[in-house]
Each structure stands twice: as C-alpha cells, then as structure tokens.
Write a protein that holds these residues in place. Structure first.
Motif, PDB file in Angstrom:
ATOM      1  N   GLU A 248    -110.836 -36.646 -39.500  1.00  0.00           N
ATOM      2  CA  GLU A 248    -110.225 -36.571 -38.177  1.00  0.00           C
ATOM      3  C   GLU A 248    -110.826 -37.637 -37.268  1.00  0.00           C
ATOM      4  O   GLU A 248    -112.020 -37.939 -37.348  1.00  0.00           O
ATOM      5  CB  GLU A 248    -110.465 -35.197 -37.552  1.00  0.00           C
ATOM      6  N   VAL A 249    -110.007 -38.207 -36.406  1.00  0.00           N
ATOM      7  CA  VAL A 249    -110.473 -39.153 -35.400  1.00  0.00           C
ATOM      8  C   VAL A 249    -109.870 -38.753 -34.067  1.00  0.00           C
ATOM      9  O   VAL A 249    -108.797 -38.147 -34.006  1.00  0.00           O
ATOM     10  CB  VAL A 249    -110.082 -40.609 -35.748  1.00  0.00           C
ATOM     11  N   THR A 250    -110.583 -39.087 -33.005  1.00  0.00           N
ATOM     12  CA  THR A 250    -110.139 -38.732 -31.661  1.00  0.00           C
ATOM     13  C   THR A 250    -109.574 -39.955 -30.959  1.00  0.00           C
ATOM     14  O   THR A 250    -110.241 -40.998 -30.919  1.00  0.00           O
ATOM     15  CB  THR A 250    -111.313 -38.176 -30.837  1.00  0.00           C
ATOM     16  N   PRO A 251    -108.354 -39.881 -30.415  1.00  0.00           N
ATOM     17  CA  PRO A 251    -107.795 -41.034 -29.699  1.00  0.00           C
ATOM     18  C   PRO A 251    -108.711 -41.494 -28.575  1.00  0.00           C
ATOM     19  O   PRO A 251    -109.204 -40.693 -27.788  1.00  0.00           O
ATOM     20  CB  PRO A 251    -106.468 -40.495 -29.143  1.00  0.00           C
ATOM     21  N   GLY A 252    -108.976 -42.794 -28.542  1.00  0.00           N
ATOM     22  CA  GLY A 252    -109.826 -43.368 -27.516  1.00  0.00           C
ATOM     23  C   GLY A 252    -111.235 -43.662 -27.975  1.00  0.00           C
ATOM     24  O   GLY A 252    -111.945 -44.426 -27.305  1.00  0.00           O
ATOM     25  N   GLU A 253    -111.687 -43.088 -29.089  1.00  0.00           N
ATOM     26  CA  GLU A 253    -113.051 -43.372 -29.533  1.00  0.00           C
ATOM     27  C   GLU A 253    -113.110 -44.742 -30.196  1.00  0.00           C
ATOM     28  O   GLU A 253    -112.091 -45.283 -30.629  1.00  0.00           O
ATOM     29  CB  GLU A 253    -113.548 -42.283 -30.482  1.00  0.00           C
ATOM     30  N   PRO A 254    -114.296 -45.347 -30.281  1.00  0.00           N
ATOM     31  CA  PRO A 254    -114.407 -46.697 -30.849  1.00  0.00           C
ATOM     32  C   PRO A 254    -113.874 -46.762 -32.277  1.00  0.00           C
ATOM     33  O   PRO A 254    -114.103 -45.853 -33.083  1.00  0.00           O
ATOM     34  CB  PRO A 254    -115.911 -46.971 -30.801  1.00  0.00           C
ATOM     35  N   ALA A 255    -113.168 -47.845 -32.578  1.00  0.00           N
ATOM     36  CA  ALA A 255    -112.584 -48.004 -33.912  1.00  0.00           C
ATOM     37  C   ALA A 255    -113.661 -48.037 -34.983  1.00  0.00           C
ATOM     38  O   ALA A 255    -113.447 -47.538 -36.102  1.00  0.00           O
ATOM     39  CB  ALA A 255    -111.743 -49.279 -33.954  1.00  0.00           C
ATOM     40  N   LEU A 256    -114.812 -48.618 -34.669  1.00  0.00           N
ATOM     41  CA  LEU A 256    -115.883 -48.691 -35.660  1.00  0.00           C
ATOM     42  C   LEU A 256    -116.363 -47.301 -36.042  1.00  0.00           C
ATOM     43  O   LEU A 256    -116.633 -47.026 -37.223  1.00  0.00           O
ATOM     44  CB  LEU A 256    -117.043 -49.525 -35.106  1.00  0.00           C
ATOM     45  N   ASP A 257    -116.455 -46.389 -35.071  1.00  0.00           N
ATOM     46  CA  ASP A 257    -116.881 -45.022 -35.377  1.00  0.00           C
ATOM     47  C   ASP A 257    -115.871 -44.335 -36.296  1.00  0.00           C
ATOM     48  O   ASP A 257    -116.255 -43.616 -37.230  1.00  0.00           O
ATOM     49  CB  ASP A 257    -117.037 -44.215 -34.082  1.00  0.00           C
ATOM     50  N   CYS A 258    -114.592 -44.540 -36.022  1.00  0.00           N
ATOM     51  CA  CYS A 258    -113.552 -43.951 -36.869  1.00  0.00           C
ATOM     52  C   CYS A 258    -113.644 -44.476 -38.294  1.00  0.00           C
ATOM     53  O   CYS A 258    -113.549 -43.717 -39.268  1.00  0.00           O
ATOM     54  CB  CYS A 258    -112.168 -44.256 -36.288  1.00  0.00           C
ATOM     55  N   TRP A 259    -113.830 -45.769 -38.423  1.00  0.00           N
ATOM     56  CA  TRP A 259    -113.878 -46.420 -39.729  1.00  0.00           C
ATOM     57  C   TRP A 259    -115.088 -45.949 -40.535  1.00  0.00           C
ATOM     58  O   TRP A 259    -114.963 -45.627 -41.726  1.00  0.00           O
ATOM     59  CB  TRP A 259    -113.900 -47.921 -39.519  1.00  0.00           C
ATOM     60  N   LEU A 260    -116.240 -45.888 -39.905  1.00  0.00           N
ATOM     61  CA  LEU A 260    -117.439 -45.439 -40.610  1.00  0.00           C
ATOM     62  C   LEU A 260    -117.343 -43.965 -40.996  1.00  0.00           C
ATOM     63  O   LEU A 260    -117.850 -43.552 -42.043  1.00  0.00           O
ATOM     64  CB  LEU A 260    -118.665 -45.683 -39.751  1.00  0.00           C
ATOM     65  N   ARG A 261    -116.687 -43.168 -40.145  1.00  0.00           N
ATOM     66  CA  ARG A 261    -116.501 -41.754 -40.506  1.00  0.00           C
ATOM     67  C   ARG A 261    -115.590 -41.619 -41.724  1.00  0.00           C
ATOM     68  O   ARG A 261    -115.828 -40.778 -42.586  1.00  0.00           O
ATOM     69  CB  ARG A 261    -115.913 -40.987 -39.324  1.00  0.00           C
ATOM     70  N   LEU A 262    -114.576 -42.475 -41.800  1.00  0.00           N
ATOM     71  CA  LEU A 262    -113.695 -42.439 -42.963  1.00  0.00           C
ATOM     72  C   LEU A 262    -114.471 -42.820 -44.232  1.00  0.00           C
ATOM     73  O   LEU A 262    -114.316 -42.186 -45.277  1.00  0.00           O
ATOM     74  CB  LEU A 262    -112.505 -43.390 -42.757  1.00  0.00           C
ATOM     75  N   LEU A 263    -115.289 -43.845 -44.134  1.00  0.00           N
ATOM     76  CA  LEU A 263    -116.036 -44.281 -45.312  1.00  0.00           C
ATOM     77  C   LEU A 263    -117.033 -43.217 -45.764  1.00  0.00           C
ATOM     78  O   LEU A 263    -117.358 -43.126 -46.962  1.00  0.00           O
ATOM     79  CB  LEU A 263    -116.789 -45.583 -45.007  1.00  0.00           C
ATOM     80  N   GLY A 264    -117.511 -42.404 -44.838  1.00  0.00           N
ATOM     81  CA  GLY A 264    -118.472 -41.380 -45.211  1.00  0.00           C
ATOM     82  C   GLY A 264    -117.849 -40.047 -45.525  1.00  0.00           C
ATOM     83  O   GLY A 264    -118.553 -39.086 -45.848  1.00  0.00           O
ATOM     84  N   SER A 265    -116.518 -39.946 -45.424  1.00  0.00           N
ATOM     85  CA  SER A 265    -115.842 -38.673 -45.678  1.00  0.00           C
ATOM     86  C   SER A 265    -115.743 -38.417 -47.171  1.00  0.00           C
ATOM     87  O   SER A 265    -115.935 -39.310 -48.002  1.00  0.00           O
ATOM     88  CB  SER A 265    -114.456 -38.678 -45.036  1.00  0.00           C
TER      89      SER A 265
END
Length: 416
Positions: free
Chosen positions: A397-414
């Motif tokens: 899950e990602v939250t609209p408005g949060e930094p793209a890098l945080d979203c990307w790293l969360r995906l890689l660690g999922s």
C-alpha cells in the motif's frame, strides 16, 4: 484591431462637440471653430493610429517566440523571449512607440500579469520574461497584445500580433534506484523475439549499484579507469510494462502520474525496454504498445510525452474498465518473462481477476493507493493488496502524496 478614444480623447471630443452646439445657439463662428478643433484632432489621431496598426496586412511585423527549456517539468521555470522585427521603414515606424503585453495560460502565469523586460533597438524589440510551470499539460503562450496611442494620448488601439506557442509540461519525477539485483536475475535470458545473443550483441555501459560483478568487462574497465559492465539488451534485461491506473479523484491524479513516470524512467535508465500502459488504446499499434529502449534517441522524452495528455477516468467504473483493458493487452501481446509494475488504485473483483492471470507468465509488482481520508477506499486497497499477493504479485500500500522514493523502497521490501 480595437480602436477607441482614451479618457482624454472622450473628454476633448465631448468638450469640442459641446462648444460647437453652443456656438450654433449663439451664432458664434469663432467658438464653433474652437470646438471643431477638438473633434477633428481626435478623428485625425484615430486615422493615424489605425494607419500605424502593428498588424497591418501589407507590411506585418514578424514575431518569433523562443521558450527554453521546452518541455519542462512541473514546478520548474522556463524563460520566454519574444522577438518582434521589421525590415522596412514603414514597419519600423509602426514598431516605435508600441506597448507590449503577453498572454499566458493560468497554469503558467498563476493568474497574475507577466513581468517582462523590453529591449529596443532599431527595427527590433525583444520582450523577455519567465513563467512557472505549475501543472502537467500543454499550455498556450501568446499571442502578443500590442497597444499604441497617438502623440496627444487621445486614441488607443489594441491588437494581437503573431500566433501562439505551446509549453509542454512534464510531470515531476523522482530519481529512483534501479534494483537490478532483484528484478533482473542473471539466469533470466529473455530474448525479445531474437535468438540467444552473440558477443556482438553486447555493449558496454557504466557500472550501476546492484550489477552482477560477473558482467564486469575488466579489460575495458582497466583501460578507462572505471568499471564497465556488459549489457545484453536483448538477453539479460527483462522488458518492463508500467501499468497505470489513474484515480477518478482529481486530487490524486498528478501524484499518481509522477510516481508511474518515475518508476518507468528508473527501469529505462537501468537498460530495460519499457512501455507505459494506461488502458487507453489510442497510442497502441495493431501489435500492442511498443517498448522504448535506451538505445533509441529520445526514449526518456517519449515516455514523458506519453504522460502529458493523460486524464483521469470519468468514474470508478471507467477506471476499472481501463485496468481490465490493460491486463487484456498484456495477455494478448505476450508478456512471457515480462516485469509488470503496477501503480494501481483499489480494484473491484473483475479487475483483480484480470490481473491475477497476468502473473501466470510475468512477474508482477504493484503499488496500491490507499487514501487514509476515505475509510472505504482504504479498506478496498487492503483487499486489493491481499488478492494480488494471493495471485502471486508482490504488492504494498502507498499513500497519495508521500515521497515516491518511500513508495518504491516499500515495494522492494514487500513480500508476496
């Protein structure tokens, strides 16, 4: 051309006409002559200003508009230079004394008047100013608005000069790390319609963090003084499809487009063939949406250009239909061995079922938008993530408005 008396002109003409009427009533010839002077002066000034009109069809002035840089990313500034030239004496006479104003879309001017610098030389006037690209899209500049008044300030004419220019505004993008050690395995030999590559198919590129050291070309690295790795464009790098599900809430559209563009560029920079799928078939060829390669000139610009005209769906039903169309396109164009990176919203049952079949022949990764301000949407996002993971996707899950890098790293660690 819009020709009209100024406030001074209306006053002078009104006083002159009143004197003429008073002279007729009193029978005074001298008073009538004095009143007529004011009326004639305004009429003569109007004729002169009309003759000096900048848009005169027989000897028009030339307008050239230069916008640098163009295209530009949202949030950046771009410089505009408008050059007005005339080569004949009559044109130079019309050019002298003109006042210039430039028109621009609200997305470039923020609704405020543009502050410009004007430089004049014989036969040439240069108007330069800067604009701030506030939002993704194609926004117009111009035409130039020119105003002339007569010597006495009694008449003013306003007309447009030249045509319009367009400023292309790309979405804001974030530089993301390319996880080549995760998404690209050395044993994966994906030949995009080709046989196994020969040594002639290999090219050298700079070493990137995560590259397999077994691919380092030591002889060339020693000669250049920096690490170089062999890059088999058709063999070792999987093609990547970025599946974009635009939200039907306008507030989240720009952030979603920026995230998808950042992901696509990160994979393109890593050497992957990349294509962007948004469920709209307008840009597809009979064989599907073509991949863009780093070896193609302008590949980055081509991906960003595809995002400029993206529009959100008309509603939730339209959004689901686009996702299903994108999944169908992946299945019909052969996504064997492909990496599918999805930037998705909460999905219905039909869309989840369609995406479940994608990972039968491809590797699926997905970021699902979860808006904390909408409890129902957040609940649907969790259901979507769970359903994708059960089908074999790696999702988070990602939250609209949060930094793209945080979203990307969360995906890689999922995890799946």
């Amino acid at each position: 051309m819009n020709l009209r008396p100024t406030l001074r002109g209306w006053g002078l003409a009104g006083v002159g006409l009143a004197l003429v009427l008073l002279a007729v009533a009193l029978g005074s010839v001298d008073l009538a002559r004095i009143g007529a002077v004011g009326v004639v002066l305004v009429a003569a000034s109007a004729a002169v200003v009309a003759w000096l009109d900048a848009g005169h069809v027989r000897r028009p002035l030339t307008v050239q508009r230069l916008v640098v840089p163009n295209p530009v990313h949202a949030g950046q500034r771009t410089a505009v230079e408008v050059r007005i030239t005339s080569t004949d004496p009559a044109g130079r006479a019309r050019l002298a004394g003109l006042r210039f104003a430039e028109q621009a879309a609200t997305e470039l001017s923020a609704g405020r008047p543009l502050r410009a610098r004007v430089h004049r030389s014989p036969g040439i006037v240069v108007v330069s100013y800067g604009v701030h690209a506030a939002r993704r899209g194609r926004w117009p500049l111009g035409p130039l608005v020119v105003t002339r008044t007569d010597l006495f300030g009694t008449v003013a004419s306003t007309s447009t000069l030249g045509g319009q220019a367009s400023v292309t505004v790309w979405p804001t993008v974030t530089t993301l790390p390319a996880p080549s050690d995760v998404l690209v395995g050395e044993p994966d030999r994906v030949a995009l319609g080709a046989r196994s590559p020969s040594t002639d198919d290999s090219s050298l590129r700079d070493y990137r963090e995560g590259d397999d050291l077994r691919r380092v070309h030591w002889r060339s690295s020693a000669r250049r003084g920096e690490l170089l790795v062999r890059s088999d464009e058709r063999a070792g790098l999987r093609p990547v499809s970025v599946l974009l599900d635009l939200p039907h809430r306008p507030a989240h559209v720009e952030w979603t487009v920026s995230l998808a563009a950042s992901v696509a560029l990160a994979m393109l920079d890593a050497g992957h063939p990349v294509r962007l799928l948004d469920g709209v078939r307008g840009h597809a060829t009979p064989t599907g949406v073509p991949f863009l390669h780093t070896r193609n000139d302008g590949a980055r610009a081509a991906i960003l250009d595809q995002t400029v005209d993206l529009e959100g769906p008309r509603g939730a039903t339209d959004a689901q239909a686009r996702v299903i169309a994108g999944a169908h396109l992946l299945e019909t164009t052969g996504a064997d061995g492909e990496i599918v990176l999805g930037v998705l919203g909460p999905l219905g049952a039909g869309a989840r079922a369609a995406l479940a079949h994608v990972v039968d022949s491809a590797q699926g990764w997905a970021m699902v938008l979860s808006d904390p301000q909408h409890a129902a949407g957040q609940r649907d996002a969790r259901h979507t993530v769970d359903a994708l993971r059960r089908a074999g996707w790696r999702a988070c899950e990602v939250t609209p408005g949060e930094p793209a890098l945080d979203c990307w790293l969360r995906l890689l660690g999922s995890t799946r």
